[in-house]
Every structure is written in structure tokens, then in C-alpha cells.
Design an enzyme around this catalytic site. Sequence first.
Site, short mmCIF file in Angstrom:
data_model
loop_
_atom_site.label_atom_id
_atom_site.label_comp_id
_atom_site.label_asym_id
_atom_site.label_seq_id
_atom_site.Cartn_x
_atom_site.Cartn_y
_atom_site.Cartn_z
N SER A 15 4.75 8.07 4.11
CA SER A 15 3.76 7.91 3.03
C SER A 15 4.26 8.98 2.06
CB SER A 15 2.33 8.22 3.18
OG SER A 15 1.69 8.39 2.00
N LYS A 66 -6.33 -0.72 5.88
CA LYS A 66 -7.09 -0.94 4.56
C LYS A 66 -8.03 -1.90 4.38
CE LYS A 66 -3.13 -0.06 1.15
NZ LYS A 66 -2.44 -0.47 0.11
N ASP A 103 -5.05 -0.03 -6.83
CA ASP A 103 -3.78 -0.66 -6.65
C ASP A 103 -3.65 -1.18 -8.10
OD1 ASP A 103 -2.77 0.45 -4.51
OD2 ASP A 103 -3.25 -1.37 -3.24
N TYR A 218 10.29 -0.47 -5.06
CA TYR A 218 10.91 0.68 -5.90
C TYR A 218 12.21 1.16 -5.06
CZ TYR A 218 7.50 3.27 -2.73
OH TYR A 218 6.86 3.74 -1.79
#
Length: 271
Positions: A15, A66, A103, A218
Amino acid sequence: MTKKAGVIGHPVGHSKSPLIHRYWLEKYGIAGNYETYDIAPQDLQSGVKQLIDQGLSGFNVTIPHKVAIMKLCDGLSPEAQQIGAVNTVVIDKAGRLEGRNTDGFGFIRNITETLPHFDFAAAPALVIGAGGAARAIISALSAKGAPEIILCNRTREKAESLSRDFGCSLEDWDKLQSAVPLAGLIVNTTSLGMTGQPDLDLDLSNAPRSCVVSDIVYHPLETPLLQRAKARNLRTVSGIGMLLHQARPAFEAWFGVFPDVTDELHELVLS
Ligand code: ATR
């Protein structure tokens, strides 16, 4: 008093959140810390109780918790409820948990900080992929007034499920290309284009000249999709900004400052 927050996941070592939040703690001179907590799925309830007992102000939630964390929350923000997943938990003084999802905020702010005049309501958005990230992005695009969201996913059933929740138009995976000329915004939410993964096979030569192309991948920062968009003089938005911007409302909720995304932070996270 030192405020405490962190991120729960399993595994959680990858993370980037500690880097981001510790950067802001130092930048704003806040007495606080941010740790990683590796909690296995079967230990979620007891693990979260320990965090409450330790006096945490809250925590981020990553894979695989989540969705499961929702059951342990005493309340959910409208976004978390609509998306059906939580990435941020705020713990109040009485030890009650509020589940939020930032998000969608991160996705929209990443675009508006890069392209301040971008009009989400001007043309349809083409969203590629139907996982958790797509859910948050579609929910945010629909809140911003996108006139149509065209959804295309390799596994059609997953796209159908999102379409039921958000009213998207569906496109078959093998006809993805045909949606490109209609799109004011193209968003890749799949892992295609990530280092070590195949490329997203999408030709942008028939995209409208005003089309914006964005990627949530990314790594690399500039995916082959974004490179092709740039080569056609289309505006692009890279994925790292979504990661940075989604962290801002969480930091504010726990530490009381709404932090900035700086060039220095970009470099830190990419290094
Ligand atoms: P996240 O929560 O990050 O969105 P996810 O829920 O695992 O991750 O979703 C990954 C998305 O990438 C899915 O839409 C997945 O397509 P499927 O629903 O068909 O699995 C998509 N994806 C991953 N690898 C892919 C590939 N090789 N080709 C096409 N789509 C792919």
C-alpha cells in the site's frame, strides 16, 4: 494528543497510503501516525475491534476487506452505500464506525485539477472494465451528470450487474472500438496496460478531438493507451492522481486538515 490512523488489508505491504499520509502529517506539522495493519479475512471483526480499542481515528480499507467491512460499520456515507464498498472508515469518540468511499471523489478531482474546464455533462463517457474501481467511477460520473455511460467489460455479466445499478449502456467486449467515436471521456479501469500485463487494444484514431483519455493504471505512469492518446493530441489524465486525491478527504476526517496534492508528493509516490 497524537492521532492515529492506518490501513487494513491482507496483504497490505504494497500500500502507498502510509507514504501519502505520513508526508502530509510531516508537511502540516501534525502529531499523528499512520500504520499498516495486516488483518486476515477471518480476523476482520476482532482486528477492527483492536483498532477501536487502540483509539484510532479511522483507517483505510484495501483488498480484500472493502466489501466485508460494510457489515461492521454503524453507518455508511451515500457514496459507500451506492458503490457497495468502503475504502475509508472514520471512528467517532464513542467507537462507532462510519464507512465512506472516496474513490469517486479522487477520480473526479484528478480530472478537474488536470483539466479545470472539463465538462462531464457534455458527452457520453466510455468506461472499460466492471470491477470495484469501475463502480466508484461510474457512480461519480453519473453524479456529475454524464449524459450516458457506455460500459464495456470482458465478462458481460459483471457489466450487466453494474448497468442494473447505474443505468449504463452496454457494449460487447469485441465491439469496444465502435464506442470510441461517441466518447467525450474514455476511462480504462482494467489492469490492462499495467507493467507485466497485456496492453488494452484500443485504437484512438476515430476518437473525437475533444475526447479526454484517462487510465487508472499508474505503473507505468504513462500507459501505452495514454501514449497513443498523446500521439493523437488528445488530452490525457494519468492514474496516479486518483490515488493521491482519494486520500485527501480521509486525511481531513482523521487529522482535521484538507491536504494538498503537490508535485513533491507525486514524485515521492512514484519513486
Ligand atoms: P478493481 O477492483 O481494481 O477494479 P477487479 O474487481 O479485479 O479490480 O476488476 C478488474 C477489471 O479488469 C475487470 O473488469 C476485469 O474484467 P473481467 O470482469 O472480465 O474479469 C478487467 N480485466 C482484468 N484483466 C483483463 C484482461 N486480460 N482482459 C480484459 N479485461 C481484464
